[in-house]
Design a protein around this motif. Sequence first.
Motif, PDB file in Angstrom:
ATOM      1  N   ILE A   5       0.834  -1.199   0.000  1.00  0.00           N
ATOM      2  CA  ILE A   5       0.000   0.000   0.000  1.00  0.00           C
ATOM      3  C   ILE A   5       0.869   1.249   0.000  1.00  0.00           C
ATOM      4  O   ILE A   5       0.622   2.203  -0.750  1.00  0.00           O
ATOM      5  N   LYS A   6       1.908   1.239   0.821  1.00  0.00           N
ATOM      6  CA  LYS A   6       2.799   2.401   0.888  1.00  0.00           C
ATOM      7  C   LYS A   6       3.498   2.624  -0.445  1.00  0.00           C
ATOM      8  O   LYS A   6       3.643   3.766  -0.912  1.00  0.00           O
ATOM      9  N   GLU A   7       3.886   1.543  -1.107  1.00  0.00           N
ATOM     10  CA  GLU A   7       4.535   1.649  -2.414  1.00  0.00           C
ATOM     11  C   GLU A   7       3.586   2.253  -3.443  1.00  0.00           C
ATOM     12  O   GLU A   7       3.966   3.149  -4.218  1.00  0.00           O
ATOM     13  N   LEU A   8       2.335   1.781  -3.464  1.00  0.00           N
ATOM     14  CA  LEU A   8       1.356   2.306  -4.413  1.00  0.00           C
ATOM     15  C   LEU A   8       1.028   3.765  -4.100  1.00  0.00           C
ATOM     16  O   LEU A   8       0.862   4.584  -5.018  1.00  0.00           O
ATOM     17  N   ARG A  53      -8.924   4.463  -7.697  1.00  0.00           N
ATOM     18  CA  ARG A  53      -8.767   3.013  -7.579  1.00  0.00           C
ATOM     19  C   ARG A  53      -7.465   2.604  -8.257  1.00  0.00           C
ATOM     20  O   ARG A  53      -7.236   2.908  -9.435  1.00  0.00           O
ATOM     21  N   VAL A  54      -6.627   1.873  -7.514  1.00  0.00           N
ATOM     22  CA  VAL A  54      -5.320   1.436  -8.015  1.00  0.00           C
ATOM     23  C   VAL A  54      -5.208  -0.082  -7.839  1.00  0.00           C
ATOM     24  O   VAL A  54      -5.344  -0.587  -6.722  1.00  0.00           O
ATOM     25  N   HIS A  98      -6.234   6.162 -16.289  1.00  0.00           N
ATOM     26  CA  HIS A  98      -4.803   6.284 -16.609  1.00  0.00           C
ATOM     27  C   HIS A  98      -4.157   4.911 -16.686  1.00  0.00           C
ATOM     28  O   HIS A  98      -4.294   4.104 -15.770  1.00  0.00           O
ATOM     29  N   PHE A  99      -3.476   4.646 -17.798  1.00  0.00           N
ATOM     30  CA  PHE A  99      -2.643   3.466 -17.932  1.00  0.00           C
ATOM     31  C   PHE A  99      -1.203   3.935 -18.124  1.00  0.00           C
ATOM     32  O   PHE A  99      -0.918   4.728 -19.034  1.00  0.00           O
ATOM     33  N   GLY A 100      -0.293   3.467 -17.277  1.00  0.00           N
ATOM     34  CA  GLY A 100       1.091   3.891 -17.358  1.00  0.00           C
ATOM     35  C   GLY A 100       2.052   2.751 -17.119  1.00  0.00           C
ATOM     36  O   GLY A 100       1.651   1.645 -16.739  1.00  0.00           O
ATOM     37  N   ASP A 101       3.321   3.001 -17.321  1.00  0.00           N
ATOM     38  CA  ASP A 101       4.340   1.974 -17.134  1.00  0.00           C
ATOM     39  C   ASP A 101       4.445   1.548 -15.677  1.00  0.00           C
ATOM     40  O   ASP A 101       4.705   0.373 -15.375  1.00  0.00           O
ATOM     41  N   ASP A 102       4.239   2.483 -14.759  1.00  0.00           N
ATOM     42  CA  ASP A 102       4.431   2.190 -13.336  1.00  0.00           C
ATOM     43  C   ASP A 102       3.130   2.020 -12.559  1.00  0.00           C
ATOM     44  O   ASP A 102       3.110   1.353 -11.523  1.00  0.00           O
ATOM     45  N   LEU A 103       2.048   2.623 -13.067  1.00  0.00           N
ATOM     46  CA  LEU A 103       0.817   2.625 -12.279  1.00  0.00           C
ATOM     47  C   LEU A 103      -0.392   2.840 -13.191  1.00  0.00           C
ATOM     48  O   LEU A 103      -0.344   3.631 -14.125  1.00  0.00           O
ATOM     49  N   ASP A 104      -1.467   2.090 -12.914  1.00  0.00           N
ATOM     50  CA  ASP A 104      -2.748   2.308 -13.569  1.00  0.00           C
ATOM     51  C   ASP A 104      -3.730   2.795 -12.511  1.00  0.00           C
ATOM     52  O   ASP A 104      -3.639   2.414 -11.340  1.00  0.00           O
ATOM     53  N   PHE A 105      -4.701   3.635 -12.923  1.00  0.00           N
ATOM     54  CA  PHE A 105      -5.716   4.041 -11.963  1.00  0.00           C
ATOM     55  C   PHE A 105      -6.971   4.529 -12.675  1.00  0.00           C
ATOM     56  O   PHE A 105      -6.939   4.904 -13.857  1.00  0.00           O
ATOM     57  N   LEU A 106      -8.075   4.529 -11.922  1.00  0.00           N
ATOM     58  CA  LEU A 106      -9.308   5.168 -12.338  1.00  0.00           C
ATOM     59  C   LEU A 106      -9.695   6.156 -11.255  1.00  0.00           C
ATOM     60  O   LEU A 106      -9.831   5.788 -10.086  1.00  0.00           O
ATOM     61  N   ALA A 107      -9.874   7.416 -11.658  1.00  0.00           N
ATOM     62  CA  ALA A 107     -10.278   8.468 -10.727  1.00  0.00           C
ATOM     63  C   ALA A 107     -11.741   8.802 -10.943  1.00  0.00           C
ATOM     64  O   ALA A 107     -12.189   9.004 -12.080  1.00  0.00           O
TER      65      ALA A 107
END
Length: 300
Positions: A5-8, A53-54, A98-107
């Motif tokens: 969780i801390k990493e995300l 959401r991650v 958002h789709f990315g190399d390090d993180l995806d999310f929906l806001a």
Amino acid sequence: MNSRIKELQQSLVHLLQNQYSNWKAMSVELAGSGLEMCVFRVETKAHGILAIRVPWERFSSNDNDMDVDARWLLEKEQLLSSLMYEHGLLVPKPIALHFGDDLDFLATEYVKNDSGDIDGEELGRLIRQVHEVPVPDPHPRIWQGVPLNEHISDRLIRRSQVVERLTGEKFLLPGEQEIMEVLQQGGSSESVIHMDIRPSNILTYDGKVVGLIDWSNSMFGHAALEIARIAEYGHLSDEFLKGYGLNPFEHISKRLELLYRLDTATMLAVVFLSEAPDPELARQQIDRLKELHFFLKKEW
């Protein structure tokens, strides 16, 4: 807070500072977590308070669902939330995917809630409103692979085999062709069905429903499939049916109702045996499976 969780959280802070600096994010706090994702509460100057959401990981597999792509789940959440929002239903407004190399999310917008009790009649009215939203034509792709009835048949058989493997119990289903023939009795009736109506996904405030979230299990299918899931979750009541306005089980065969109920009961057994182990809930769910199989055998 565990290390993942801390990493995300740190990755999300970095992403918001660098690629979404115009949002002017001021704080990023953990709001909740589930089997597939965690949710952060993010205060911004541009959009107010957001829920982001991650996914824990890009790809996941478990005894209920194999080879799940978290991006597909986020896309589905955005699509269905947008559809419901456009038709005036109580869902958080999607803001960004958002789709990315390090993180995806929906806001999405953050909906203030107090986790209060849910009025059954009000919930029934809300679910009827969901089911009355027109299914888009042509269909967007909201689940992977095969047609719906084949998808339900496949997962029912596969998950039953998982329960047998984990418990040593035998749950003999009819043959695949027989199951398909009964599922096809549902005809061409299609609704948008949420398929995860439980308290954690129903946001309430001051005794009123203010939001319906988590569309990752949603489908286009028979409304009775949704009502069977709600029943097996323990939320089907006279008050719910009064709000919903009818009983969909009255318009399908008992065999089809039992298969729809088994779809949920078997999934829950796998959850309590494997995904989120709980010996007491698993025992209760196995007893429920035995009961449903007994009824199914009598009907068949």
